[in-house]
Design an enzyme around this catalytic site. Structure first.
Site, short mmCIF file in Angstrom:
data_model
loop_
_atom_site.label_atom_id
_atom_site.label_comp_id
_atom_site.label_asym_id
_atom_site.label_seq_id
_atom_site.Cartn_x
_atom_site.Cartn_y
_atom_site.Cartn_z
N TYR A 158 0.72 -1.28 0.08
CA TYR A 158 -0.06 0.32 -0.17
C TYR A 158 0.98 1.38 0.31
CZ TYR A 158 -3.59 3.69 1.79
OH TYR A 158 -3.79 4.97 1.69
N LYS A 162 1.29 4.43 -2.70
CA LYS A 162 0.41 5.78 -2.57
C LYS A 162 1.94 6.78 -3.24
CE LYS A 162 -3.23 5.27 -1.66
NZ LYS A 162 -5.33 5.51 -2.62
#
Ligand code: NAP
Length: 235
Positions: A158, A162
């Site tokens: 994750y 980003k």
């Protein structure tokens, strides 16, 4: 009348962004992949007075994204604002996001949604955005993607997704520097949604505020930046 597409708008921060943009006069295209969840969200928005319509949209599917662009073209003919909000955290069981035991299938899945999804949707919507007088693109990132802040739990699918989204945001901003299309990334803070198991201090409305601000920037607003409610977020 201005028109905004919000991806992942059926719940959480995306729903709050859709409601917030509608409350300041936008017609909102509610992008969501599940028919029932999308229709329920559109109904809720309309009940609250919003001018909203549903757009079937799975950001991981080229076909779905192309069909969504065709739907928006047919329905309203252009887009003033695109908020790329849809995102996933990815599985964490069994050390799937511990970097030392990282499950690369989880990385692929997360990047497909959080990064490739943004590129798919943005490129499909750019022809519609180019028709607007002051187009804005907002990418929903996270301070977990900051290379210097080291916030949140260790999540090796994750957080890098980003970071890459932030980098992609800068590439778009550079490419579109001599146009009227303004592209930025934002962090909503730590928000109570399904994503966080509702165990977080901020409301979806608070999380939505920075996205709405970047979606409505004036023509001389910042480009290619990363912002939260407090201002610039460190890369
Ligand atoms: P959420 O409640 O889980 O909502 C995520 C939304 O994305 C849902 O509408 C979901 O649709 C949609 N989505 C996921 N995969 C999709 C796909 N392939 N195609 C279309 N839509 C898809 O999470 P949230 O907290 O509102 O998160 C929204 C964004 O904020 C994400 O990008 C997240 O990374 C970011 N963020 C959140 C926090 C936080 O504290 N909550 C912090 C930093 C950043 P379904 O309902 O169909 O699954």
């Amino acid at each position: 009348m201005k028109i905004a597409l919000v991806t992942g708008a059926n719940k959480g921060i995306g729903f709050a962004i859709a409601r917030g943009l509608a409350s300041i006069g936008y017609t909102v295209a509610v992008g969501a992949r599940d028919d029932a969840r999308r229709e329920r969200a559109v109904e809720q928005l309309r009940t609250a007075g919003a001018d909203a319509f549903g757009v079937a949209l799975d950001v991981t599917s080229d076909e779905s994204v192309a069909a969504a662009a065709a739907t928006i073209e047919r329905t309203v003919g252009r887009l003033d604002t695109l908020v790329n909000n849809a995102g996933i955290g990815g599985r964490i069981d069994g050390g799937a996001q511990d970097p030392t035991t990282l499950d690369l299938d989880v990385v692929r899945t997360v990047v497909d949604t959080n990064v490739f999804g943004v590129v798919r949707v943005t490129n499909a919507m750019l022809p519609l955005l180019r028709r607007a007088p002051a187009p804005r693109i907002v990418n929903m990132s996270s301070n977990m993607g900051s290379l210097s802040l080291h916030t949140g739990p260790i999540m090796a699918a994750y957080a890098p997704s980003k970071s890459m989204l932030n980098s992609v945001t800068v590439q778009y901003a550079r490419r579109l520097a001599d146009t009227n299309i303004i592209v930025n990334a934002c962090c909503p803070g730590y928000v109570a949604t399904d994503f966080t198991g509702f165990a977080a201090p901020r409301t979806p409305e608070q999380g939505a505020a920075i996205a709405i601000r970047l979606a409505t920037l004036p023509d001389d607003g910042p480009r290619g930046g990363f912002f939260d409610d407090a201002g610039v977020v460190e890369w």
